[in-house]
Design a protein around this motif. Structure first.
Motif, PDB file in Angstrom:
ATOM      1  N   LYS A   6       0.830  -1.198   0.000  1.00 26.86           N
ATOM      2  CA  LYS A   6       0.000   0.000   0.000  1.00 26.86           C
ATOM      3  C   LYS A   6       0.867   1.252   0.000  1.00 26.86           C
ATOM      4  CE  LYS A   6      -3.975  -2.054   2.263  1.00 26.86           C
ATOM      5  NZ  LYS A   6      -5.001  -1.900   3.288  1.00 26.86           N
ATOM      6  N   VAL A   7       0.303   2.330  -0.528  1.00 30.75           N
ATOM      7  CA  VAL A   7       0.991   3.613  -0.502  1.00 30.75           C
ATOM      8  C   VAL A   7       1.362   3.924   0.945  1.00 30.75           C
ATOM      9  CG1 VAL A   7       0.722   6.095  -0.886  1.00 30.75           C
ATOM     10  CG2 VAL A   7      -0.158   4.463  -2.574  1.00 30.75           C
ATOM     11  N   LYS A  39       3.254   6.081  -4.250  1.00 27.59           N
ATOM     12  CA  LYS A  39       2.035   6.216  -5.055  1.00 27.59           C
ATOM     13  C   LYS A  39       1.615   4.852  -5.580  1.00 27.59           C
ATOM     14  CE  LYS A  39       4.544   7.362  -9.265  1.00 27.59           C
ATOM     15  NZ  LYS A  39       4.744   8.312 -10.343  1.00 27.59           N
ATOM     16  N   ALA A  40       0.341   4.768  -5.935  1.00 26.03           N
ATOM     17  CA  ALA A  40      -0.189   3.520  -6.482  1.00 26.03           C
ATOM     18  C   ALA A  40       0.427   3.280  -7.856  1.00 26.03           C
ATOM     19  CB  ALA A  40      -1.709   3.596  -6.578  1.00 26.03           C
ATOM     20  N   SER A  90      -3.671   1.988  -3.390  1.00 25.87           N
ATOM     21  CA  SER A  90      -3.858   3.144  -2.516  1.00 25.87           C
ATOM     22  C   SER A  90      -4.023   2.672  -1.076  1.00 25.87           C
ATOM     23  CB  SER A  90      -5.067   3.960  -2.955  1.00 25.87           C
ATOM     24  OG  SER A  90      -6.253   3.219  -2.791  1.00 25.87           O
ATOM     25  N   SER A 143      -7.315   1.165   0.054  1.00 31.63           N
ATOM     26  CA  SER A 143      -7.785  -0.029  -0.647  1.00 31.63           C
ATOM     27  C   SER A 143      -7.776  -1.237   0.275  1.00 31.63           C
ATOM     28  CB  SER A 143      -6.897  -0.300  -1.858  1.00 31.63           C
ATOM     29  OG  SER A 143      -7.274  -1.503  -2.465  1.00 31.63           O
TER      30      SER A 143
END
Length: 174
Positions: A54-55, A101-102, A127, A130
């Protein structure tokens, strides 16, 4: 007790509650390759498929002086092991990469022949909000997973305890 003592306890409880709340959703630190680390004997496809990136998370590459880490700029460079076009090269033996970032990022060992032997990994970052789960992948090697994080459930329950203490202290003051 004096009113000043209650006020001090109230302040300490409030600060503690804020500290607990600030750790919710903490980022994870993923040791690439798990316990084996960044090594040619690791099945990085299987390892990555068992993770959710994940970010805000970080990747930690732990490796011997025989290896290094090259970040590649495209899937084509990744598939062809084109480490000569690396966008970033690391060789300190304990390289940390923040996932800001994604998207998908590609890493390979720049030591001649290592990438061709499978010492490369594709990281897909989602993200932070998510809830997607990693997809599974079949492989002959067993992946070793190592990641550390602060458990959100623990933080939430700790926050409720601190909130209850805060409310009791407020009732004592009134």
């Amino acid at each position: 007790m004096e009113k000043n003592t209650y006020t001090m306890l109230l302040l300490v409880g409030f600060v503690g509650m804020l500290l607990m709340l600030s750790t919710q959703g903490s980022a994870e630190q993923h040791v690439v390759g798990g316990k084996q680390g960044w090594d040619e004997s690791t099945d990085f496809d299987s390892w990555a498929s068992g993770q959710t990136f994940k970010v805000g998370d970080t990747l930690v590459f732990k490796y011997s002086p025989l290896h290094n880490v090259a970040e590649l700029g495209s899937e084509s460079e990744y598939k062809n092991c084109d480490v000569g076009s690396a966008t970033n090269s690391m060789s300190d033996g304990n390289s940390v990469v923040k996932l800001t970032k994604a998207g998908t990022r590609y890493f390979a060992c720049g030591t001649p022949g290592h990438c061709d032997q499978g010492m490369k990994v594709k990281i897909t970052t989602v993200s932070a909000s998510s809830d997607s789960s990693p997809t599974s992948s079949s492989s002959s090697k067993t992946p070793t997973s190592t990641s550390t994080s602060t458990s959100s459930a623990t933080c939430v329950s700790g926050s409720f305890v601190l909130a209850a203490v805060f409310m009791v202290l407020m009732n004592m003051l009134c």
